[in-house]
Scaffold this motif. Structure first.
Motif, PDB file in Angstrom:
ATOM      1  N   ALA A   1       3.670   7.577  -5.642  1.00  0.00           N
ATOM      2  CA  ALA A   1       4.684   8.501  -5.116  1.00  0.00           C
ATOM      3  C   ALA A   1       5.466   7.913  -3.952  1.00  0.00           C
ATOM      4  CB  ALA A   1       4.015   9.803  -4.688  1.00  0.00           C
ATOM      5  N   ILE A   2       5.024   6.795  -3.397  1.00  0.00           N
ATOM      6  CA  ILE A   2       5.671   6.207  -2.220  1.00  0.00           C
ATOM      7  C   ILE A   2       6.003   4.757  -2.511  1.00  0.00           C
ATOM      8  CG2 ILE A   2       5.341   5.579   0.206  1.00  0.00           C
ATOM      9  CD1 ILE A   2       3.494   7.960   0.484  1.00  0.00           C
ATOM     10  N   ASP A   3       7.221   4.377  -2.081  1.00  0.00           N
ATOM     11  CA  ASP A   3       7.645   2.974  -2.161  1.00  0.00           C
ATOM     12  C   ASP A   3       7.940   2.522  -0.736  1.00  0.00           C
ATOM     13  OD1 ASP A   3       8.370   0.549  -3.153  1.00  0.00           O
ATOM     14  OD2 ASP A   3      10.447   1.143  -3.582  1.00  0.00           O
TER      15      ASP A   3
ATOM     16  N   LEU B   1       4.874  -4.000  13.775  1.00  0.00           N
ATOM     17  CA  LEU B   1       4.794  -3.873  12.318  1.00  0.00           C
ATOM     18  C   LEU B   1       5.344  -2.511  11.942  1.00  0.00           C
ATOM     19  CD1 LEU B   1       3.932  -4.959   9.595  1.00  0.00           C
ATOM     20  CD2 LEU B   1       1.621  -4.043  10.040  1.00  0.00           C
ATOM     21  N   VAL B   2       6.484  -2.510  11.269  1.00  0.00           N
ATOM     22  CA  VAL B   2       7.169  -1.269  10.879  1.00  0.00           C
ATOM     23  C   VAL B   2       7.453  -1.354   9.391  1.00  0.00           C
ATOM     24  CG1 VAL B   2       9.192   0.217  11.203  1.00  0.00           C
ATOM     25  CG2 VAL B   2       8.196  -1.009  13.158  1.00  0.00           C
ATOM     26  N   VAL B   3       7.214  -0.231   8.686  1.00  0.00           N
ATOM     27  CA  VAL B   3       7.525  -0.178   7.257  1.00  0.00           C
ATOM     28  C   VAL B   3       8.519   0.943   7.034  1.00  0.00           C
ATOM     29  CG1 VAL B   3       5.302  -1.099   6.556  1.00  0.00           C
ATOM     30  CG2 VAL B   3       5.563   1.358   6.777  1.00  0.00           C
ATOM     31  N   ARG B   4       9.359   0.776   6.026  1.00  0.00           N
ATOM     32  CA  ARG B   4      10.337   1.797   5.642  1.00  0.00           C
ATOM     33  C   ARG B   4       9.882   2.346   4.294  1.00  0.00           C
ATOM     34  NH1 ARG B   4      16.193  -0.041   6.466  1.00  0.00           N
ATOM     35  NH2 ARG B   4      15.577   0.559   8.588  1.00  0.00           N
ATOM     36  N   THR B   5       9.621   3.690   4.281  1.00  0.00           N
ATOM     37  CA  THR B   5       9.128   4.324   3.062  1.00  0.00           C
ATOM     38  C   THR B   5      10.220   5.122   2.406  1.00  0.00           C
ATOM     39  OG1 THR B   5       8.412   6.301   4.262  1.00  0.00           O
ATOM     40  CG2 THR B   5       6.806   4.509   4.015  1.00  0.00           C
TER      41      THR B   5
ATOM     42  N   VAL C   1       7.601  10.322   0.722  1.00  0.00           N
ATOM     43  CA  VAL C   1       7.703  10.251   2.181  1.00  0.00           C
ATOM     44  C   VAL C   1       8.771   9.224   2.506  1.00  0.00           C
ATOM     45  CG1 VAL C   1       6.487   9.702   4.318  1.00  0.00           C
ATOM     46  CG2 VAL C   1       5.244  10.853   2.460  1.00  0.00           C
ATOM     47  N   GLU C   2       9.764   9.604   3.366  1.00  0.00           N
ATOM     48  CA  GLU C   2      10.849   8.691   3.701  1.00  0.00           C
ATOM     49  C   GLU C   2      10.929   8.533   5.215  1.00  0.00           C
ATOM     50  OE1 GLU C   2      14.446  10.057   1.940  1.00  0.00           O
ATOM     51  OE2 GLU C   2      13.806   9.598  -0.110  1.00  0.00           O
ATOM     52  N   GLY C   3      11.277   7.272   5.610  1.00  0.00           N
ATOM     53  CA  GLY C   3      11.437   7.007   7.025  1.00  0.00           C
ATOM     54  C   GLY C   3      10.796   5.694   7.417  1.00  0.00           C
ATOM     55  N   ASP C   4      11.082   5.311   8.702  1.00  0.00           N
ATOM     56  CA  ASP C   4      10.480   4.114   9.253  1.00  0.00           C
ATOM     57  C   ASP C   4       9.249   4.518  10.053  1.00  0.00           C
ATOM     58  OD1 ASP C   4      12.537   2.744   8.120  1.00  0.00           O
ATOM     59  OD2 ASP C   4      13.675   2.510  10.009  1.00  0.00           O
ATOM     60  N   VAL C   5       8.142   3.823   9.773  1.00  0.00           N
ATOM     61  CA  VAL C   5       6.886   4.195  10.415  1.00  0.00           C
ATOM     62  C   VAL C   5       6.210   2.926  10.945  1.00  0.00           C
ATOM     63  CG1 VAL C   5       4.655   5.306  10.164  1.00  0.00           C
ATOM     64  CG2 VAL C   5       6.577   6.098   8.804  1.00  0.00           C
ATOM     65  N   ALA C   6       5.830   2.974  12.257  1.00  0.00           N
ATOM     66  CA  ALA C   6       5.061   1.867  12.821  1.00  0.00           C
ATOM     67  C   ALA C   6       3.604   2.017  12.375  1.00  0.00           C
ATOM     68  CB  ALA C   6       5.158   1.872  14.345  1.00  0.00           C
TER      69      ALA C   6
ATOM     70  N   LEU D   1      -4.672  10.134  -1.770  1.00  0.00           N
ATOM     71  CA  LEU D   1      -4.639   8.811  -1.157  1.00  0.00           C
ATOM     72  C   LEU D   1      -5.531   7.861  -1.948  1.00  0.00           C
ATOM     73  CD1 LEU D   1      -3.502   7.248   1.277  1.00  0.00           C
ATOM     74  CD2 LEU D   1      -5.640   7.774   2.466  1.00  0.00           C
ATOM     75  N   ASP D   2      -4.883   6.810  -2.495  1.00  0.00           N
ATOM     76  CA  ASP D   2      -5.653   5.868  -3.299  1.00  0.00           C
ATOM     77  C   ASP D   2      -5.675   4.472  -2.716  1.00  0.00           C
ATOM     78  OD1 ASP D   2      -2.935   5.629  -3.814  1.00  0.00           O
ATOM     79  OD2 ASP D   2      -3.265   4.908  -5.859  1.00  0.00           O
ATOM     80  N   ARG D   3      -4.842   4.252  -1.651  1.00  0.00           N
ATOM     81  CA  ARG D   3      -4.846   2.974  -0.948  1.00  0.00           C
ATOM     82  C   ARG D   3      -4.906   3.258   0.523  1.00  0.00           C
ATOM     83  NH1 ARG D   3      -0.377  -0.577  -4.411  1.00  0.00           N
ATOM     84  NH2 ARG D   3      -1.505  -0.420  -6.410  1.00  0.00           N
ATOM     85  N   ALA D   4      -5.831   2.636   1.203  1.00  0.00           N
ATOM     86  CA  ALA D   4      -6.116   2.987   2.600  1.00  0.00           C
ATOM     87  C   ALA D   4      -4.918   2.785   3.509  1.00  0.00           C
ATOM     88  CB  ALA D   4      -7.301   2.175   3.090  1.00  0.00           C
ATOM     89  N   HIS D   5      -4.138   1.707   3.287  1.00  0.00           N
ATOM     90  CA  HIS D   5      -3.062   1.423   4.240  1.00  0.00           C
ATOM     91  C   HIS D   5      -1.953   2.459   4.158  1.00  0.00           C
ATOM     92  CE1 HIS D   5      -1.606  -0.478   0.513  1.00  0.00           C
ATOM     93  NE2 HIS D   5      -0.369  -0.305   1.014  1.00  0.00           N
ATOM     94  N   LEU D   6      -1.895   3.170   3.011  1.00  0.00           N
ATOM     95  CA  LEU D   6      -0.850   4.184   2.889  1.00  0.00           C
ATOM     96  C   LEU D   6      -1.117   5.385   3.780  1.00  0.00           C
ATOM     97  CD1 LEU D   6      -0.264   4.185  -0.987  1.00  0.00           C
ATOM     98  CD2 LEU D   6       1.125   3.089   0.778  1.00  0.00           C
ATOM     99  N   GLY D   7      -2.373   5.573   4.191  1.00  0.00           N
ATOM    100  CA  GLY D   7      -2.693   6.716   5.032  1.00  0.00           C
ATOM    101  C   GLY D   7      -1.977   6.689   6.356  1.00  0.00           C
ATOM    102  N   ALA D   8      -1.604   5.513   6.825  1.00  0.00           N
ATOM    103  CA  ALA D   8      -0.907   5.421   8.109  1.00  0.00           C
ATOM    104  C   ALA D   8       0.538   5.891   8.006  1.00  0.00           C
ATOM    105  CB  ALA D   8      -0.963   3.984   8.609  1.00  0.00           C
ATOM    106  N   ALA D   9       1.037   5.953   6.771  1.00  0.00           N
ATOM    107  CA  ALA D   9       2.445   6.325   6.592  1.00  0.00           C
ATOM    108  C   ALA D   9       2.605   7.752   6.108  1.00  0.00           C
ATOM    109  CB  ALA D   9       3.104   5.367   5.593  1.00  0.00           C
TER     110      ALA D   9
END
Length: 913
Positions: free
Chosen positions: A836-838, A878-882, A886-891, A799-807
């Motif tokens: 590794a994640i978009d 607030l929902v993101v699609r990864t 990691v794939e999927g929609d995550v709030a 983990l190199d960016r904090a906000h990615l930890g939620a996903a």
């Protein structure tokens, strides 16, 4: 009128002579005039006092003399034998004296009265006479004789008279003074002479001048010395066979004369410059002013040295005639005779008992009683130290006293074998007279006793160690590598004379000692033991930092009789022996040596009890014969100011490290070396020491939770003191990193997410600092996730960016520090989450600002963060699609899009942060 002395016949005889020879009359007139003008011009009282003294002696009683003035009549009365026929004949004969004893019993000296009077009466209890110039003129005229132009004689014709001397006196001379005589001057002159006359004429007891009476008293002081007091003045008198000697005294001290005259016995015109008044029976010319030519004087001085010897010792030199010009020929003869007498007779006080003849005596300037005592049997015939000052220098030089200086004393001291305490006393005694650089130079050759038993010439090649005291004892005899002054003789004077000051540490650091040690013959245990005893005595006195490390090379006798370097020996019963390998090179020191010198100096020298500590100031490289020293030196950025290291750690039996660690921790010196994490000792223990097969470097202290669950606790009582030798709170070497990676991959170990995250953070920091050799690391097949689970590296993301930890699920996250995440990912060969994640944000939000959003303000306050500034996008949901790893929609509660904008889920009233 009676004429008891038949003066009529005497007058008739004299007139008959004059009638028969008119020339005889003129001769008598001229002779009388000559005596008055020359020989007796100022001796009225002197001559009359001499007559009085003779009268007293003849009567066998002390005489009295009284002078009174009544108008123009001067009366001089005295006690003693009265006038007799011989005396009368002597008076009128002019050239003859009727004396058989005494000085001048009515001889030509009586002529002195004519200096003040032409009308003289001599009154005595046996009969009285009158002399008159006028009556003589009448008599001459009656006899038909012509009176010479020069006048008539006064004392050639005598007439009987009836007057008698006053009551209490036996004789009286009555002088009717001429009108031209200064009466006051005459009396003043008499008064000035009175004291001298009482000194010169001991037959007189007193002299009274116009009512003022002077009395002479004597007191025997012993030893031939007589105290003579006349009025307020005192003299000390000494009588020899040929003379009387007197010196004035004030407050018990001599007041030597600087000028006087020979007294024979009354004052003459022979001037003297000797320090004592001389009264003697010397053949004089008729007028008693000069000695007769050819008169011997040298016999007069015999016994003068006895006079000096009778005086208090500190005043005797005052009797020596000081150098100077003689005042007369008589003075010159007497001065030389006195000096000869004084040179050759014993009168000069010796420093010990008795008196010395000056020609054989020796004086030392500034000599003190203490120095005199020290030199008593070194410098013979020393003069009393009280006479060695400058006050008496001229006097003693005049009588040829041999004066020596410090250089001669140093020379005379050579060859004397004395105890050190004697030399110390000598130095103490001689120090007060060493007052300048010249004195220091003169003592350059003074003998100095050394601690090794030798005595050397001069202190400039020696050293003193006043701090050594008597601690060296007999060991001092082996201090042959340095000229150490024997402690019993060491004195500050020697340092003033050039000896250097040295402490025990200075002696131990002397390169000459090292050379002496290197020259020792290992087949000569006696010499080696003597040297060792001396060195050990010094070691016990030296400060610890003053003992050079090479002293450990000193050969000591071992228990088997062999000589072994000190640092290769152990004390009997040393605990170190219990932790070393069986074939360690250490021997045991001889027990007799331990009993003789004690354990402490042996331990200070390097004989082991526990582990020895090496100290080296300003080391420059790995040259201290320490195990693995090169490797440790490579860990240093700079050379240390001081190297402190525990020696011989490599000799510990691997199975006895628990005991060895206890020994290290219990000794304050080795414990101090352990405390330096970067020091050699802690480094070596981390690298080589093992407990139950585990290096100390991978064990932790009980209160150190940095790697809790990953590293085991050192279960040892000394663990707190060993903290620097255990695993650090940072990762600073590849070996520790490898152990931690393996432990992280071990599923049997329970590790909290906090420890996992901290360990990954420290691994990332070490990798970013490039302190790890990645080529030597063997990565385990599994990694530890933030959730504490062990996962396949294929599933793990750094983990190199904090906000990615939620996903990302926690079971897939490897968390360290965001700023070192790339280094950690490179170390673990894992992908970064950001690569590794978009992701994309679903839906649009409303642009707002941080300070307008209650949720943002609350979250920052809860986290203790400063509230950011600028725009923020707020979403009701607030929902993101990864896509990608990691794939999927995550709030999510917040997100940062690709353009760097922050998105927040809107905070609802009643909703927590």
């Amino acid at each position: 009128m009676t004429d008891p002395f038949d003066t009529a016949a005497l007058r008739e005889g004299t007139l008959l002579a004059w009638r028969g020879s008119p020339t005889r009359l003129r001769e008598d007139v001229a002779a009388e005039a000559d005596l008055v003008r020359a020989g007796y011009r100022d001796r009225v009282l002197t001559e009359l006092a001499q007559n009085a003294a003779d009268a007293a002696m003849a009567a066998g009683a002390r005489g009295k003399l009284r002078v009174q003035l009544h108008g123009d009549v001067l009366s001089i009365a005295n006690t003693g034998a009265p006038l007799d026929r011989d005396g009368v004949h002597a008076l009128v004969a002019l050239r003859a004296s009727g004396k058989s004893t005494g000085v001048g019993r009515f001889g030509v000296g009586f002529t002195s009265v004519l200096a003040v009077s032409d009308d003289v009466e001599l009154r005595s209890s046996s009969g009285s006479l009158a002399f008159s110039s006028e009556r003589t003129r009448i008599e001459l005229a009656s006899a038909g004789l012509e009176v010479p132009d020069s006048g008539a004689p006064v004392l050639r014709l005598a007439w009987p008279i009836d007057e008698r001397p006053p009551v209490g006196f036996d004789s009286e001379v009555v002088l009717r003074l001429r009108s031209d005589v200064d009466v006051d001057a005459v009396l003043a002159g008499f008064a000035a002479e009175a004291v001298d006359l009482l000194l010169e004429l001991p037959a007189l007891e007193s002299i009274e001048i116009d009512g003022a009476r002077l009395h002479r008293t004597e007191r025997d002081l012993g030893g031939g010395l007589i105290e003579v007091t006349i009025g307020p003045t005192t003299w000390w008198q000494y009588v020899t066979k040929a003379a009387r000697w007197l010196v004035p005294v004030a407050d018990g001290r001599l007041q030597p004369l600087t000028g006087d005259v020979l007294r024979a016995p009354t004052r003459s015109d022979e001037e003297l410059s000797i320090p004592a008044l001389l009264i003697a029976d010397v053949a004089m010319q008729p007028d008693r002013r000069r000695i007769l030519p050819g008169t011997g004087l040298t016999d007069l001085v015999r016994g003068y040295a006895d006079f000096a010897a009778a005086l208090p010792s500190d005043q005797r030199p005052d009797l020596v005639p000081l150098p100077g010009f003689a005042r007369s020929e008589v003075d010159a003869v007497l001065r030389e005779a006195l000096l000869r007498e004084l040179r050759t007779h014993a009168w000069l006080p010796a420093a010990g008992a008795g008196d010395l003849a000056p020609a054989r005596a020796t004086i030392v300037s500034g000599l003190t009683p203490e120095l005199a005592g020290a030199l008593a049997d070194v410098v013979p015939d020393l003069v009393d130290p009280h006479l060695s000052g400058p006050r008496h220098a001229s006097a003693l030089a005049a009588v040829d006293v041999h004066r020596i200086g410090l250089a001669r004393i140093a020379e005379l001291l050579g060859g004397h074998d004395r105890e050190p305490s004697w030399w110390h006393a000598l130095y103490t005694a001689i120090e007060p007279i060493v007052v300048d650089a010249i004195a220091v130079e003169e003592l350059a050759a003074i003998p100095v006793p050394l601690a090794d038993g030798r005595t050397v010439t001069g202190p400039r090649t020696t050293v003193t160690g006043t701090d050594l005291g008597g601690a060296l004892g007999n060991a001092g005899t082996a201090l042959d590598w340095v000229r150490l002054v024997h402690p019993g003789a060491a004195h500050p004077l020697l340092n003033r004379l050039g000896a250097e000051r040295a402490t025990a540490g200075d002696l131990l650091s002397d390169p000459a000692l090292k050379a002496r040690m290197e020259d020792l013959d290992y087949d000569d245990p006696t010499t080696a033991t003597e040297l060792a005893t001396a060195v050990l005595a010094l070691v016990g006195l030296a400060e610890p930092d003053a003992r050079p490390a090479w002293l450990g090379e000193l050969p000591l006798p071992a228990a088997d009789g062999e000589l072994v370097p000190a640092d290769e020996l152990l004390l009997p019963g040393a605990p170190l022996a219990d932790v070393l390998v069986e074939d360690s090179p250490f021997g045991t020191v001889d027990a007799d040596l331990v009993a003789r010198v004690g354990e402490e100096p042996l331990r200070a020298l390097g004989v082991g009890w526990g582990f020895a500590v090496l100290r080296a100031e300003l080391p420059t490289g790995p040259e201290h014969d320490l195990d693995d020293e090169d490797a440790w030196w490579d860990t240093l950025d700079d050379d240390p100011d001081t190297l402190v290291a525990v020696r011989d750690l490599d000799l510990v039996d691997p199975s006895r490290w628990p005991q060895a660690l206890t020994l290290l921790a219990d000794d304050p010196e080795t414990a101090a070396a352990l405390a330096d994490r970067n020091g050699y000792t802690a480094w070596w223990l981390r690298r080589h020491a093992r407990i139950d097969g585990r290096p100390l470097a991978v064990l932790r202290a009980r209160d150190d939770d940095t790697f809790a669950g990953l590293l085991d606790v050192l279960d040892h009582p000394a663990a707190p003191a060993l903290a620097a030798a255990l695993a650090p709170a940072v990762i600073d070497d590849t070996e520790l990193a490898g152990v931690l990676l393996d432990r992280l991959a071990d599923a049997t170990r329970t590790v909290t997410p906090d420890v996992v995250a901290r360990t990954h953070r420290l691994l990332g920091a070490a990798a970013s600092r490039h302190v790890l050799d990645l080529d030597e690391l063997i990565l385990p097949s599994r990694v530890r996730s933030l959730a504490g689970t062990v996962v396949d590296p294929e599933d793990a993301l750094v983990l190199d960016r904090a906000h990615l930890g939620a996903a990302i699920p926690p079971e897939r996250i490897v968390l360290g520090a965001f700023e070192t995440a790339p280094a950690l990912a490179d170390l673990l060969d894992l992908p970064l989450a950001s690569t590794a994640i978009d992701a994309e944000i679903l839906g649009d939000g409303e642009v707002s600002s941080w300070d307008r959003e209650p949720g943002a303000v609350l979250a920052c306050a809860a986290l203790g963060m400063h509230l950011p500034t600028g725009p923020v996008v707020v979403h009701d949901a607030l929902v993101v699609r990864t896509r990608g790893a990691v794939e999927g929609d995550v709030a999510v509660p917040w997100w940062v899009d690709d353009e760097g904008r922050t998105h927040l889920r809107r905070w609802q009233v009643g909703e927590g942060s």
